[in-house]
Design an enzyme around this catalytic site. Structure first.
Site, PDB file in Angstrom:
ATOM      1  N   HIS A 271       0.837  -1.202   0.000  1.00  0.00           N
ATOM      2  CA  HIS A 271       0.000   0.000   0.000  1.00  0.00           C
ATOM      3  C   HIS A 271       0.876   1.258   0.000  1.00  0.00           C
ATOM      4  CE1 HIS A 271      -3.665   2.349   1.111  1.00  0.00           C
ATOM      5  NE2 HIS A 271      -2.746   3.155   1.633  1.00  0.00           N
ATOM      6  N   GLU A 272       1.784   1.322   0.952  1.00  0.00           N
ATOM      7  CA  GLU A 272       2.646   2.517   1.042  1.00  0.00           C
ATOM      8  C   GLU A 272       3.557   2.617  -0.180  1.00  0.00           C
ATOM      9  OE1 GLU A 272       1.686   4.652   3.075  1.00  0.00           O
ATOM     10  OE2 GLU A 272       0.503   3.336   4.369  1.00  0.00           O
ATOM     11  N   HIS A 275       1.793   4.478  -2.863  1.00  0.00           N
ATOM     12  CA  HIS A 275       1.939   5.930  -2.643  1.00  0.00           C
ATOM     13  C   HIS A 275       3.347   6.371  -3.051  1.00  0.00           C
ATOM     14  CE1 HIS A 275      -1.829   6.740  -0.593  1.00  0.00           C
ATOM     15  NE2 HIS A 275      -1.610   5.865   0.361  1.00  0.00           N
ATOM     16  N   GLU A 302      -4.616   7.763  -3.111  1.00  0.00           N
ATOM     17  CA  GLU A 302      -5.095   6.499  -2.548  1.00  0.00           C
ATOM     18  C   GLU A 302      -5.375   5.473  -3.653  1.00  0.00           C
ATOM     19  OE1 GLU A 302      -4.767   6.131   0.554  1.00  0.00           O
ATOM     20  OE2 GLU A 302      -5.965   4.375   1.090  1.00  0.00           O
TER      21      GLU A 302
HETATM   22 ZN    ZN Z   1      -3.082   5.244   1.800  1.00  0.00          ZN
END
Ligand code: ZN
Length: 509
Positions: A271-272, A275, A302
């Protein structure tokens, strides 16, 4: 003013912005250090350092000179004839107006009350007692409403939109509602159908004891494989994972490890990393500090994290490729598991109370509940004292569960305690954008799935880089979505994705 003079004005504007961003990047680095390595004793000094830099940054962002430079650029037709420069100046204006519309006293009061409210919220959550939090939340919401009034209700919109605009520029609550309403109905029905009629997947392959060092080594391998550039970034450990794109060539990721469930750290890291890949793809070397070098919105940010975490990381193709590497890095505990076991186990959908622990499907219902409530608060339709009752009633309607206490209900999230109202919807918008973009990417890269099964992630990353990352803030989120997918944002792709994946896993196809 002559054209040459305004060319100079634009050059000066970009130069001032680059310096401000450089100053701010020093503050971000201090914040990162505070979360990762700072000794406890440095807390007071660190607070002074950060406050001083934040003040300097604010002065620069709201300076009269900035206003003059932006006005000079806007007045030059030749300069604004270039669409990218025009967008850059449009966004410079937006940021300047947002920063200068609020009286300094209000900003100070919001910061002060927000920081006190966070401490009180922590106590209230521990005691699971909303009445402890209520008085300060009432005061804080009053200030947030004042802030919204200073920004002003956009034409044809509502006051809540002014708050939403801070996180998702140009978004309207009414538009979000028209997407969220059908999504909520069909998602609730899907989740209930899976629970009532389906067979949940066996999740024993996730309940394995795997040492942190092994999980870290697997996480680093995944980061490298999907193309997060570790020569321009790093991965550390914190209680709450985050990504900070500090400066050109410097993007920091954090994750957390749980011995008994390795997928927490794996998906937190992916997830990170999503980003982070976005941050690394922004044209910062050329436009650091300019809107053209920044991310569009929290929703689009996101979408990038959710895409790597869910569309890629929870696919059968991903596990087909990753399994031998997982066995190599994670150790003997995972030896008996097959790619199919893992694919099914990581796609469990089950209503639960805590948002941050929710699965890919029910997560969105947690967000819609928060959107409904905070919008009603700003409209003045709901008194603060009625939040717990409304929360529990809406939770039951969306997720079918009776909330046992405030700790697992309306007191679970930190956001409202520092005045972040209008933030929550961006999480669900991220899922929606990710799903809609994913359909388009699959049309344009027809063998994407096979590429993932072979561990070839470069074509996907290149697509995202060229179509999204390299654009900076040239387009607004909705506009970018329409340009890339040919359609305005809708609930259909996310529903198709979730129904198409979960029903077969639950034996309902
Ligand atoms: Zn996030």
């Amino acid at each position: 003013m002559t054209t040459t003079a305004t060319r100079t004005a634009y050059a000066e504007l970009c130069e001032v912005a680059r310096e401000t961003a450089t100053l701010l990047s020093a503050e971000f680095l201090l914040a990162w250090d505070q979360e990762t390595y700072m000794p406890e004793g440095a807390a007071d000094a660190r607070a002074s350092q950060r406050a001083l830099i934040a003040g300097l940054v604010h002065d620069r962002k709201t300076s009269e000179r900035m206003g003059e430079l932006i006005a000079a650029c806007e007045a030059d037709a030749e300069l604004t004839a270039d669409p990218a420069t025009k967008a850059d100046i449009r966004e410079f204006r937006r940021d300047y107006d947002l920063a200068t519309k609020l009286p300094v006293e209000l900003v100070r009061e919001l910061t002060e009350v927000g920081s006190r409210a966070q401490n009180i919220w922590r106590k209230a959550r521990e005691q699971s007692d909303f009445s402890v939090f209520r008085p300060i939340l009432e005061r804080l919401v009053g200030l947030v409403r004042q802030k919204a009034e200073c920004y002003g209700t956009p034409k044809g919109g509502e006051l809540y939109d002014a708050l939403l605009n801070e996180y998702e520029p140009g978004a309207r609550a009414a538009d979000i509602e028209s997407i969220f309403t059908p999504l909520a109905e069909r998602l609730s029905a899907l989740v209930a159908n899976l629970a009532d009629n389906g067979t949940p997947p066996d999740t024993s392959c996730l309940d394995l004891k795997i040492p942190e060092a092994n999980q870290h080594s697997f996480g680093m391998f995944i980061l490298e494989s999907i193309g997060f550039d570790l020569s321009c970034g790093r991965l550390d450990t914190t209680t709450h994972p985050f990504c900070e794109g500090l400066a050109p060539g410097d993007t920091r990721l954090t994750t957390r490890y749980r011995d008994e469930r390795f997928t927490d750290a794996l998906y937190g890291t992916m997830h990170e990393a999503g980003h982070g890949i976005y941050e690394q793809g922004l044209p910062k070397a050329r436009c650091f500090g300019q809107p053209l070098g920044e991310a569009i919105s929290l929703g689009i940010h996101e979408s990038q994290s959710r895409m790597w975490e869910n569309s890629v990381g929870r696919s059968r193709a991903f596990w087909t490729w990753a399994l031998p590497h997982a066995k190599d890095k994670l150790g003997p505990a995972i030896a008996p598991c097959s790619a199919d076991d893992l694919y099914r186990a990581v796609n469990t959908a089950q209503p639960s109370f805590i948002r941050v622990e929710a699965d890919e499907a029910t997560y969105n219902l947690h967000i819609m509940l928060r959107f409904d409530i905070e919008r009603a608060i700003i409209r003045g339709d709901v008194a603060i004292k009625d939040i717990p009752g409304l929360w529990n009633e809406t939770f039951k309607r969306y997720l079918g569960l009776g909330v046992p206490d405030d700790r697992r209900g309306c007191l679970q999230d930190v956001h409202w305690s520092f005045g972040a109202i209008g933030y929550f919807p961006t999480y669900c918008l991220g899922n929606l954008y990710a799903a809609q973009l994913w359909e388009t990417i699959n049309e344009q890269i027809p063998d994407l799935n096979d590429q993932i099964a072979r561990g070839e992630f470069a074509p996907l990353r290149t697509w995202l880089n060229q179509n999204i990352h390299a654009q900076g803030r040239r387009y607004r989120a909705g506009e970018l979505c329409e340009r890339l997918t040919g359609k305005p944002l809708s609930a259909d792709p996310l529903l198709r994705h979730l129904e198409g994946k979960l029903k077969p896993i639950y034996g309902l196809a």
